[in-house]
Design a protein around this motif. Structure first.
Motif, mmCIF file in Angstrom:
data_model
loop_
_atom_site.group_PDB
_atom_site.id
_atom_site.type_symbol
_atom_site.label_atom_id
_atom_site.label_comp_id
_atom_site.label_asym_id
_atom_site.label_seq_id
_atom_site.Cartn_x
_atom_site.Cartn_y
_atom_site.Cartn_z
ATOM 1 N N ARG A 133 43.823 35.741 32.026
ATOM 2 C CA ARG A 133 42.780 35.546 33.031
ATOM 3 C C ARG A 133 42.793 36.689 34.049
ATOM 4 N NH1 ARG A 133 43.987 29.957 32.199
ATOM 5 N NH2 ARG A 133 45.689 29.972 33.703
ATOM 6 N N ARG A 145 43.754 39.827 33.423
ATOM 7 C CA ARG A 145 43.157 41.009 32.789
ATOM 8 C C ARG A 145 41.638 40.892 32.739
ATOM 9 N NH1 ARG A 145 47.859 40.696 29.423
ATOM 10 N NH2 ARG A 145 46.744 39.361 27.962
ATOM 11 N N GLU A 146 41.155 39.689 32.440
ATOM 12 C CA GLU A 146 39.704 39.483 32.395
ATOM 13 C C GLU A 146 39.079 39.731 33.767
ATOM 14 O OE1 GLU A 146 36.514 35.897 31.342
ATOM 15 O OE2 GLU A 146 38.669 35.603 31.036
ATOM 16 N N ALA A 190 40.376 41.598 36.096
ATOM 17 C CA ALA A 190 40.499 43.036 36.376
ATOM 18 C C ALA A 190 39.397 43.829 35.681
ATOM 19 C CB ALA A 190 41.874 43.527 35.934
ATOM 20 N N GLN A 191 39.081 43.452 34.443
ATOM 21 C CA GLN A 191 38.008 44.134 33.728
ATOM 22 C C GLN A 191 36.669 43.935 34.418
ATOM 23 O OE1 GLN A 191 38.294 42.616 29.754
ATOM 24 N NE2 GLN A 191 40.095 43.842 29.230
ATOM 25 N N ARG A 192 36.433 42.705 34.909
ATOM 26 C CA ARG A 192 35.173 42.459 35.623
ATOM 27 C C ARG A 192 35.103 43.302 36.890
ATOM 28 N NH1 ARG A 192 36.152 36.902 34.403
ATOM 29 N NH2 ARG A 192 36.925 36.586 36.521
ATOM 30 N N THR A 243 36.752 46.108 37.483
ATOM 31 C CA THR A 243 36.639 47.520 37.111
ATOM 32 C C THR A 243 35.222 47.864 36.682
ATOM 33 O OG1 THR A 243 38.962 47.518 36.406
ATOM 34 C CG2 THR A 243 37.560 49.309 35.593
ATOM 35 N N ALA A 244 34.615 46.986 35.872
ATOM 36 C CA ALA A 244 33.241 47.227 35.421
ATOM 37 C C ALA A 244 32.281 47.264 36.606
ATOM 38 C CB ALA A 244 32.827 46.143 34.427
ATOM 39 N N ASP A 271 32.899 50.528 38.415
ATOM 40 C CA ASP A 271 32.318 51.664 37.689
ATOM 41 C C ASP A 271 30.799 51.695 37.846
ATOM 42 O OD1 ASP A 271 34.803 52.406 36.867
ATOM 43 O OD2 ASP A 271 34.665 51.498 34.876
ATOM 44 N N ARG A 272 30.180 50.528 37.736
ATOM 45 C CA ARG A 272 28.723 50.472 37.881
ATOM 46 C C ARG A 272 28.309 50.886 39.299
ATOM 47 N NH1 ARG A 272 25.878 44.786 37.248
ATOM 48 N NH2 ARG A 272 26.753 44.567 39.349
#
Length: 299
Positions: free
Chosen positions: A200, A202-203, A205-207, A209-210, A213-214
């Motif tokens: 959870r 990592r998920e 963190a990816q959100r 990070t995305a 980035d956007r």
């Protein structure tokens, strides 16, 4: 004289008989007066009592709260994790007649035996019921479970003339043979929970990070757009200034532009260029250009 000697033993016998007919019930006791094993009188209040000498006997019973500790009881809660539990119960003799009839000559030891059996069965019934897990037994809900055990035990102890005052669970341990297996299962459960938490994380963190980035791309795009707009406006302003300068003095403007071109083309260590001598690029570098200029000034 003979009469006096006769009366003294009779008086002594009467006094002894009177004294033997009197008994005292302590405030910590209840008593039954029994005649040939049959109950003739129930005494629940402290004070003096009377009985028929040589015929009646007095059975005394504790009126204080008594304590009983159970041996280790093995129970299996709903999660199939076996536990060893011992408990203690506080009780008192509530109905001496019922108690006498239930335990008979066995007395306190038989009552303790019977009550221990009742308590053990009710502990198994309550702690082994649906929805009760080992975590429930070890949680604050434990007090509610003990109340259930007390109520159910008291209902069955009434048949013995006993009143269950309180029930407390003491130790709650794992059986020795199951300790290692249970420990490994607990470790596996904690590792699974940790893996889920990391997944959870990592998920999330990816959100993040995305999104970052956007946001970065949007900011860069907007900055580039604004930079191009500013550059365009600056170029336009520069061209306007050049055009205004050109309109005021075209010859000087051409001279200035030529010098700027020479500076740009001839900078650095390599100043060799291959161009036609008649190229307009060298207009201001040819010597005849200077002569023509002088001639034009002389004219």
């Amino acid at each position: 004289m003979k009469k006096t000697s006769f009366l003294i033993p009779v008086a002594a016998i009467l006094v002894a008989a009177f004294l033997s007919s009197i008994f005292v019930v302590d405030e910590r006791e209840k008593a039954l007066v029994l005649r040939f094993g049959q109950i003739k009188q129930v005494i629940t209040e402290p004070g003096l009592g009377f009985k028929v000498p040589m015929v009646d006997e007095v059975a005394r019973f504790e009126d204080r709260i008594l304590t009983l500790q159970t041996p280790l009881i093995e129970v299996t809660p709903a999660d199939d994790r076996r536990l060893e539990i011992d408990a203690f119960v506080l009780y008192r003799i509530d109905d001496v007649v019922q108690y006498r009839q239930a335990v008979g000559a066995g007395g306190e030891s038989r009552a303790a035996n019977d009550l221990s059996g009742i308590l053990e069965s009710q502990i198994r019934a309550v702690l082994g019921s649906q929805g009760v897990t080992s975590n429930t037994i070890l949680s604050p809900e434990r007090s509610g479970l003990m109340d259930q055990i007390r109520v159910r035990s008291d209902a069955r102890a009434n048949a013995l003339g006993l009143k269950v005052v309180d029930v407390r669970l003491r130790q709650t341990n794992l059986p020795e043979q199951n300790f290692d297996a249970t420990l490994q299962r607990m470790i596996a459960e904690r590792e699974r929970e940790a893996t889920d938490e990391r997944a959870r994380g990592r998920e999330a963190a990816q959100r993040v990070t995305a999104l970052a980035d956007r946001t970065f791309e949007e900011i860069i795009s907007e900055a580039r757009r604004d930079a191009r707009i500013i550059e365009g406006e600056a170029d336009a302003e520069r061209n306007r200034i050049f055009a205004e300068a050109y309109s005021k003095d075209a010859e000087f403007f051409e001279f200035y532009r030529s010098l700027a071109a020479y500076e740009e083309a001839l900078k650095g260590s390599n100043s060799t260029m291959v161009l036609s001598p008649n190229s307009e690029f060298f207009n201001y570098l040819r010597s005849d250009q200077g002569s023509r200029s002088d001639e034009g000034e002389q004219r």
